[in-house]
Write a protein that holds these residues in place. Structure first.
Motif, PDB file in Angstrom:
ATOM      1  N   GLU A   1      40.919  43.060  46.952  1.00 44.48           N
ATOM      2  CA  GLU A   1      39.617  43.656  46.624  1.00 44.48           C
ATOM      3  C   GLU A   1      38.791  43.932  47.878  1.00 44.48           C
ATOM      4  OE1 GLU A   1      37.469  41.369  43.767  1.00 44.48           O
ATOM      5  OE2 GLU A   1      38.705  42.050  42.095  1.00 44.48           O
ATOM      6  N   LEU A   2      38.829  42.982  48.824  1.00 48.70           N
ATOM      7  CA  LEU A   2      38.101  43.200  50.082  1.00 48.70           C
ATOM      8  C   LEU A   2      38.693  44.400  50.809  1.00 48.70           C
ATOM      9  CD1 LEU A   2      37.475  39.647  51.621  1.00 48.70           C
ATOM     10  CD2 LEU A   2      35.767  41.263  50.802  1.00 48.70           C
TER      11      LEU A   2
ATOM     12  N   PHE B   1      41.636  38.667  45.749  1.00 48.09           N
ATOM     13  CA  PHE B   1      40.376  38.873  46.471  1.00 48.09           C
ATOM     14  C   PHE B   1      40.607  39.526  47.828  1.00 48.09           C
ATOM     15  CE2 PHE B   1      39.181  35.090  43.744  1.00 48.09           C
ATOM     16  CZ  PHE B   1      38.653  35.907  42.757  1.00 48.09           C
ATOM     17  N   HIS B   2      41.741  39.180  48.477  1.00 49.32           N
ATOM     18  CA  HIS B   2      42.091  39.898  49.712  1.00 49.32           C
ATOM     19  C   HIS B   2      42.251  41.386  49.402  1.00 49.32           C
ATOM     20  CE1 HIS B   2      43.542  36.144  52.025  1.00 49.32           C
ATOM     21  NE2 HIS B   2      42.489  36.642  52.624  1.00 49.32           N
TER      22      HIS B   2
ATOM     23  N   ASN C   1      46.946  31.058  44.412  1.00 50.47           N
ATOM     24  CA  ASN C   1      47.501  32.075  45.316  1.00 50.47           C
ATOM     25  C   ASN C   1      47.225  33.480  44.777  1.00 50.47           C
ATOM     26  OD1 ASN C   1      48.478  30.327  47.179  1.00 50.47           O
ATOM     27  ND2 ASN C   1      50.584  30.331  46.421  1.00 50.47           N
TER      28      ASN C   1
ATOM     29  N   VAL D   1      37.390  47.532  49.114  1.00 45.84           N
ATOM     30  CA  VAL D   1      36.010  47.959  49.394  1.00 45.84           C
ATOM     31  C   VAL D   1      35.810  48.363  50.855  1.00 45.84           C
ATOM     32  CG1 VAL D   1      34.928  46.699  47.468  1.00 45.84           C
ATOM     33  CG2 VAL D   1      35.076  45.596  49.709  1.00 45.84           C
ATOM     34  N   ILE D   2      36.664  47.835  51.741  1.00 40.62           N
ATOM     35  CA  ILE D   2      36.504  48.156  53.166  1.00 40.62           C
ATOM     36  C   ILE D   2      37.241  49.449  53.537  1.00 40.62           C
ATOM     37  CG2 ILE D   2      37.133  47.391  55.511  1.00 40.62           C
ATOM     38  CD1 ILE D   2      36.448  44.513  54.527  1.00 40.62           C
TER      39      ILE D   2
ATOM     40  N   GLU E   1      44.774  34.397  42.865  1.00 43.34           N
ATOM     41  CA  GLU E   1      43.349  34.691  43.073  1.00 43.34           C
ATOM     42  C   GLU E   1      43.087  35.092  44.528  1.00 43.34           C
ATOM     43  OE1 GLU E   1      40.537  31.739  41.950  1.00 43.34           O
ATOM     44  OE2 GLU E   1      40.869  32.009  39.814  1.00 43.34           O
ATOM     45  N   ILE E   2      43.619  34.298  45.441  1.00 44.71           N
ATOM     46  CA  ILE E   2      43.372  34.573  46.861  1.00 44.71           C
ATOM     47  C   ILE E   2      43.924  35.947  47.229  1.00 44.71           C
ATOM     48  CG2 ILE E   2      44.022  33.849  49.216  1.00 44.71           C
ATOM     49  CD1 ILE E   2      43.747  30.938  48.245  1.00 44.71           C
TER      50      ILE E   2
END
Lengths: 289, 289
Positions: B110-111, B107-108, B101, B114-115, B103-104
């Motif tokens: 991090e996305l 990464f959410h 969880n 970057v967006i 990690e998920i």
């Protein structure tokens, strides 16, 4: 293969279909990162992930960043699917162990690949790399994991693991042959790209070992060179054929498939599953894509 | 924190030390990939992984490839450590669920990072991103996982999770303040790099919202620009101070720390662990590095 491994050991129920998505997510994770590493712009007839997002934002670094993160996210989701699957905890933990082992092997194989100099690689180096990098997660782990969740016996799991390893190696050898000798239309990527990227294949490793003089110099000059001419490409194919590299690779793949089918005979799998796995092994050599 | 979470709920035994390596491996995985994404050449006073391997082979793409694979490999090893840890399977499965969880969420985050366009980000956007991207794996997951393996009660786990989330947010706000106002020698990286990379920080988000006219134009011009002059850097710091961005950020971090310590009071932790966690919360604001 995940589902077939499950059925082969007598596993029942539709839950395996939902659970099998973990293998698809793993594959997507590895391919997205692999396309960055191999600088592949195309995948499955469209743009690769990093290429697509780079175009979207008009920024190659955004493409790279989003592809790294997306791959990592897919891996997290794959493991989440496995954790939440409706199977006994002990079986899930064992399946997860195989899943992670496959990843660890695959990354060892990838590191081996990027570090190994293409000119000096031997057939042993190459086959070790293929076993780690490709067979681990493409064929071996899915079969083993399915068999574990289907409550297979230790012997069944061991046989499917051996079958998977042999099949994965045959698969990659044929894949590399098709990469150069296949039909560009059917492949969905340029037939020159393996040569231009200097990809280590059995074709190349064998040919580099056999040819001499001018042919060797020509081969070394072309491998890893962008935009080779159609004359150069034809000559490389000719060298692969005349040196015996093509037939050697074909025979090697056939040998792996034969051994895979023999191994299968040692197990007590139901007829339908066994037939499927035998046909799959044959298909690996006969396929044109 | 992993070990402290374990001890706080009454967990005993040295096995937790070996198991805690999974958090270090996770951290290394995320930092190696993060340094690629942020194009950071330095880490912990030396070269970042991709920079080091790029220099080794004299090939930036080798640096990138090996760093992607090495990160992925470390993640596999982290999960392997957890799978093989000497704790009951049920507890390990729960700890692993939290690991994944985290990690998920990361990464959410991090996305999202970057967006998200840096000019339009609001404080809410930013704090949501920090909670997902940083607090998830830096403070929250280690505490929760330790508490789970230590057989903590649901209430204890919930409290440590809240404490960890608040602490992680305070940590990042202070980290961003130090990134610009800290001592370059102690930080081990240039104080101008956050500005030059256009990193989204509470300092920046607040200042962009408050300042007007020429100051706003100046700030927008400098953010994300390589090689800003020492005059420009001084002026940016001045704007951060005069606009109230610096004191607002400091107060916000202090507020998070205060809430974290209050939450801790609701739990029945042993005195030593509670004192450690309180001191840690204070340290997050007082630290100079």
């Amino acid at each position: 293969l995940f589902i077939k491994g499950y059925e082969a050991v007598g596993g029942k129920g539709d839950e395996i279909i939902d659970t099998s998505i973990c293998v698809e997510l793993l594959e997507a994770y590895l391919l997205i990162h692999d396309d960055i590493i191999d600088q592949d712009k195309m995948r499955r007839g469209g743009f690769s992930f990093h290429e697509m997002t780079a175009k979207w934002k008009g920024d190659p670094h955004f493409g790279l960043s989003s592809a790294i993160i997306a791959g990592n996210l897919l891996n997290g989701l794959a493991i989440q699917v496995l954790i939440e699957a409706p199977y006994p905890q002990e079986l899930k933990m064992r399946a997860l162990t195989e899943f992670i082992n496959a990843e660890i092997n695959c990354f060892h194989g990838e590191l081996y690949d990027v570090i190994l100099e293409r000119i000096d690689a031997t057939e042993n180096d190459l086959m070790r790399m293929i076993d780690l990098k490709t067979a681990s997660y493409t064929t071996k782990a899915p079969l083993i994991m399915g068999a574990i969740l289907g409550n297979g016996s230790e012997k069944q799991i061991k046989i499917l693991s051996e079958y998977g390893g042999l099949l994965g190696c045959a698969f990659q050898i044929i894949d590399d042959i098709l990469g150069t000798f296949g039909d560009e239309e059917i492949l969905g990527k340029p037939v020159t790209s393996d040569i231009e990227q200097g990809k280590k294949t059995l074709l190349l490793v064998y040919a580099l070992d056999k040819v001499k003089g001018e042919e060797l110099r020509f081969l070394k000059k072309c491998i890893g060179t962008k935009n080779i001419s159609s004359y150069e490409f034809s000559r490389i194919k000719e060298i692969f054929e005349k040196s015996g590299a093509l037939s050697y690779s074909q025979n090697k793949a056939a040998e792996y498939v034969k051994r895979a089918k023999l191994v299968l005979n040692l197990g007590d799998f139901d007829n339908e599953s066994k037939m499927f796995l035998e046909e799959l092994a044959d298909f690996v050599i006969k396929r044109k894509y």
